[in-house]
Design a protein around this motif. Structure first.
Motif, PDB file in Angstrom:
ATOM      1  N   GLU A 181       0.834  -1.198   0.000  1.00 55.74           N
ATOM      2  CA  GLU A 181       0.000   0.000   0.000  1.00 55.74           C
ATOM      3  C   GLU A 181       0.872   1.252   0.000  1.00 55.74           C
ATOM      4  O   GLU A 181       2.057   1.199   0.343  1.00 55.74           O
ATOM      5  CB  GLU A 181      -0.931  -0.001   1.219  1.00 55.74           C
ATOM      6  CG  GLU A 181      -1.943  -1.134   1.221  1.00 55.74           C
ATOM      7  CD  GLU A 181      -2.928  -1.017   2.363  1.00 55.74           C
ATOM      8  OE1 GLU A 181      -3.066   0.111   2.899  1.00 55.74           O
ATOM      9  OE2 GLU A 181      -3.560  -2.022   2.716  1.00 55.74           O
ATOM     10  N   ILE A 182       0.259   2.359  -0.368  1.00 56.86           N
ATOM     11  CA  ILE A 182       1.003   3.618  -0.412  1.00 56.86           C
ATOM     12  C   ILE A 182       1.419   4.044   0.991  1.00 56.86           C
ATOM     13  O   ILE A 182       2.510   4.584   1.198  1.00 56.86           O
ATOM     14  CB  ILE A 182       0.159   4.704  -1.101  1.00 56.86           C
ATOM     15  CG1 ILE A 182      -0.056   4.355  -2.568  1.00 56.86           C
ATOM     16  CG2 ILE A 182       0.812   6.069  -0.969  1.00 56.86           C
ATOM     17  CD1 ILE A 182      -0.936   5.319  -3.327  1.00 56.86           C
ATOM     18  N   THR A 187       3.129   8.027   4.718  1.00 56.78           N
ATOM     19  CA  THR A 187       1.775   8.326   5.168  1.00 56.78           C
ATOM     20  C   THR A 187       1.304   9.628   4.512  1.00 56.78           C
ATOM     21  O   THR A 187       1.850  10.702   4.779  1.00 56.78           O
ATOM     22  CB  THR A 187       1.740   8.453   6.694  1.00 56.78           C
ATOM     23  OG1 THR A 187       2.250   7.254   7.274  1.00 56.78           O
ATOM     24  CG2 THR A 187       0.329   8.688   7.184  1.00 56.78           C
ATOM     25  N   LEU A 188       0.305   9.500   3.638  1.00 60.03           N
ATOM     26  CA  LEU A 188      -0.246  10.652   2.911  1.00 60.03           C
ATOM     27  C   LEU A 188      -1.747  10.707   3.136  1.00 60.03           C
ATOM     28  O   LEU A 188      -2.411   9.668   3.286  1.00 60.03           O
ATOM     29  CB  LEU A 188       0.059  10.533   1.417  1.00 60.03           C
ATOM     30  CG  LEU A 188       1.546  10.492   1.020  1.00 60.03           C
ATOM     31  CD1 LEU A 188       1.687  10.228  -0.462  1.00 60.03           C
ATOM     32  CD2 LEU A 188       2.249  11.787   1.412  1.00 60.03           C
ATOM     33  N   HIS A 189      -2.306  11.911   3.124  1.00 58.21           N
ATOM     34  CA  HIS A 189      -3.739  12.108   3.327  1.00 58.21           C
ATOM     35  C   HIS A 189      -4.231  13.170   2.349  1.00 58.21           C
ATOM     36  O   HIS A 189      -3.479  14.052   1.913  1.00 58.21           O
ATOM     37  CB  HIS A 189      -4.041  12.562   4.768  1.00 58.21           C
ATOM     38  CG  HIS A 189      -3.569  11.597   5.813  1.00 58.21           C
ATOM     39  ND1 HIS A 189      -4.218  10.425   6.097  1.00 58.21           N
ATOM     40  CD2 HIS A 189      -2.485  11.644   6.644  1.00 58.21           C
ATOM     41  CE1 HIS A 189      -3.584   9.782   7.059  1.00 58.21           C
ATOM     42  NE2 HIS A 189      -2.518  10.504   7.407  1.00 58.21           N
ATOM     43  N   GLY A 190      -5.529  13.047   2.017  1.00 56.05           N
ATOM     44  CA  GLY A 190      -6.179  14.083   1.222  1.00 56.05           C
ATOM     45  C   GLY A 190      -5.602  14.228  -0.166  1.00 56.05           C
ATOM     46  O   GLY A 190      -5.415  13.239  -0.900  1.00 56.05           O
ATOM     47  N   LEU A 245       8.083   7.443  -7.212  1.00 60.61           N
ATOM     48  CA  LEU A 245       6.964   8.313  -7.562  1.00 60.61           C
ATOM     49  C   LEU A 245       6.151   8.692  -6.331  1.00 60.61           C
ATOM     50  O   LEU A 245       5.674   9.829  -6.211  1.00 60.61           O
ATOM     51  CB  LEU A 245       6.070   7.620  -8.590  1.00 60.61           C
ATOM     52  CG  LEU A 245       6.672   7.431  -9.986  1.00 60.61           C
ATOM     53  CD1 LEU A 245       5.760   6.556 -10.838  1.00 60.61           C
ATOM     54  CD2 LEU A 245       6.897   8.774 -10.666  1.00 60.61           C
ATOM     55  N   ILE A 246       5.986   7.757  -5.405  1.00 59.24           N
ATOM     56  CA  ILE A 246       5.226   8.065  -4.184  1.00 59.24           C
ATOM     57  C   ILE A 246       5.959   9.104  -3.349  1.00 59.24           C
ATOM     58  O   ILE A 246       5.334  10.011  -2.762  1.00 59.24           O
ATOM     59  CB  ILE A 246       4.980   6.774  -3.379  1.00 59.24           C
ATOM     60  CG1 ILE A 246       4.053   5.839  -4.142  1.00 59.24           C
ATOM     61  CG2 ILE A 246       4.385   7.092  -2.011  1.00 59.24           C
ATOM     62  CD1 ILE A 246       3.901   4.469  -3.518  1.00 59.24           C
ATOM     63  N   LEU A 247       7.277   9.017  -3.299  1.00 61.40           N
ATOM     64  CA  LEU A 247       8.056   9.953  -2.485  1.00 61.40           C
ATOM     65  C   LEU A 247       8.167  11.338  -3.110  1.00 61.40           C
ATOM     66  O   LEU A 247       8.705  12.246  -2.483  1.00 61.40           O
ATOM     67  CB  LEU A 247       9.452   9.384  -2.241  1.00 61.40           C
ATOM     68  CG  LEU A 247       9.512   8.113  -1.371  1.00 61.40           C
ATOM     69  CD1 LEU A 247      10.933   7.602  -1.290  1.00 61.40           C
ATOM     70  CD2 LEU A 247       8.945   8.382   0.015  1.00 61.40           C
ATOM     71  N   GLY A 248       7.686  11.494  -4.358  1.00 62.48           N
ATOM     72  CA  GLY A 248       7.653  12.815  -4.962  1.00 62.48           C
ATOM     73  C   GLY A 248       8.609  13.033  -6.112  1.00 62.48           C
ATOM     74  O   GLY A 248       8.750  14.178  -6.577  1.00 62.48           O
TER      75      GLY A 248
END
Length: 270
Positions: A181-182, A187-190, A245-248
């Motif tokens: 999971e992402i 931990t990302l929100h919104g 990509l998840i880390l930006g």
């Protein structure tokens, strides 16, 4: 006149009975017999160093050809057991694969394409339990491979996750499934979570297709969960790109890394 010096021993004899018996034996013998007896005792106590007896013993103890004893012994040779004999001793095993509620309808539509490879290729027995929302498989007498049950479970699980070409798991041995999971990465929100999902998918799925083609894997993006199917090394390449990509990281930088990796893979293949 002859004077005899007698030396008295300070220590008493250890075994008086043995000495008395020895005196009794020597008392009834003549001097010649006693001399012969002493010579025999001396010969028994101190054997000659160059005697033929020790040489014969050495010849018996040391064999010049050690393989002769193995050749003479008859060792029975048994043929290898067939695969059917090993299967007869094993009990039938059962595996139950849970199906998500939103995937029950697609599996019902493609049920023929699911149970046919399991029964024909692997020789398993399959049934769908609608009440429990799961697929049950078990081994039978027609099962040929030991790992057939695990292959069948991976095939059904991959189909339930959304892989349309999950049949490759049955035909190839070095394919695996990996899910994460992402939030396992960051931990990302919104809106931050939505942008991370958008970076993974790309415009019209361009980024996801690029990662699949470069790493030779298949990726299913289900909301915040990511499922990857491929070999062990290829899964690692795809997972590293998705984590970046998840880390930006910008997609252009990820594309450049995938080009380098794909060129190295082509060189190793050659």
């Amino acid at each position: 006149m002859v004077v005899a010096h007698v030396e008295q021993s300070t220590s008493a004899p250890k075994n008086r009975r043995g000495m008395s018996k020895k005196k009794a034996r020597t008392a009834g013998t003549t001097p010649s017999q006693q001399v012969n007896g002493d010579e025999e005792m001396a010969s028994e106590v101190i054997p000659p160093s160059n005697s033929n007896h020790t040489a014969e013993d050495d010849d018996l103890m040391i064999d010049a050809n050690p393989t002769s004893a193995l050749e003479e012994s008859s060792v029975p040779s048994f043929q290898a057991l067939p695969a059917s004999a090993a299967r007869s001793t094993l009990k039938s095993e059962t595996r139950r694969i849970a199906i998500p509620p939103h995937r029950m309808t697609p599996i019902k539509k493609d049920w023929i394409n699911i149970f046919s490879p399991l029964t024909e290729i692997l020789g398993l027995q399959v049934r769908m339990n609608v009440q429990r929302r799961c697929v049950e498989i078990r081994t039978s007498k027609a099962t040929k491979e030991i790992g057939a049950l695990q292959k069948g479970a991976d095939f059904v699980k991959a189909y339930a996750l959304g892989f349309d070409d999950a049949i490759a798991l049955l035909r190839m041995d070095d394919l695996y499934l990996d899910s994460f999971e992402i939030k396992d990465v960051k931990t990302l929100h919104g809106d931050h979570l939505s942008r991370a999902i958008g970076r993974i998918a790309g415009q019209e799925g361009k980024t996801k297709f690029t990662i699949e083609n470069a790493s030779r894997t298949r990726i299913v993006l289900a909301d915040t969960k990511i499922h990857i199917m491929g070999s062990f090394q290829n899964i690692k390449i795809a997972r590293d790109a998705i984590v970046s990509l998840i880390l930006g990281s910008p997609p252009g930088k990820v594309y450049a890394g995938l080009r380098t990796v794909s060129s190295r893979m082509k060189q190793r293949a050659l």
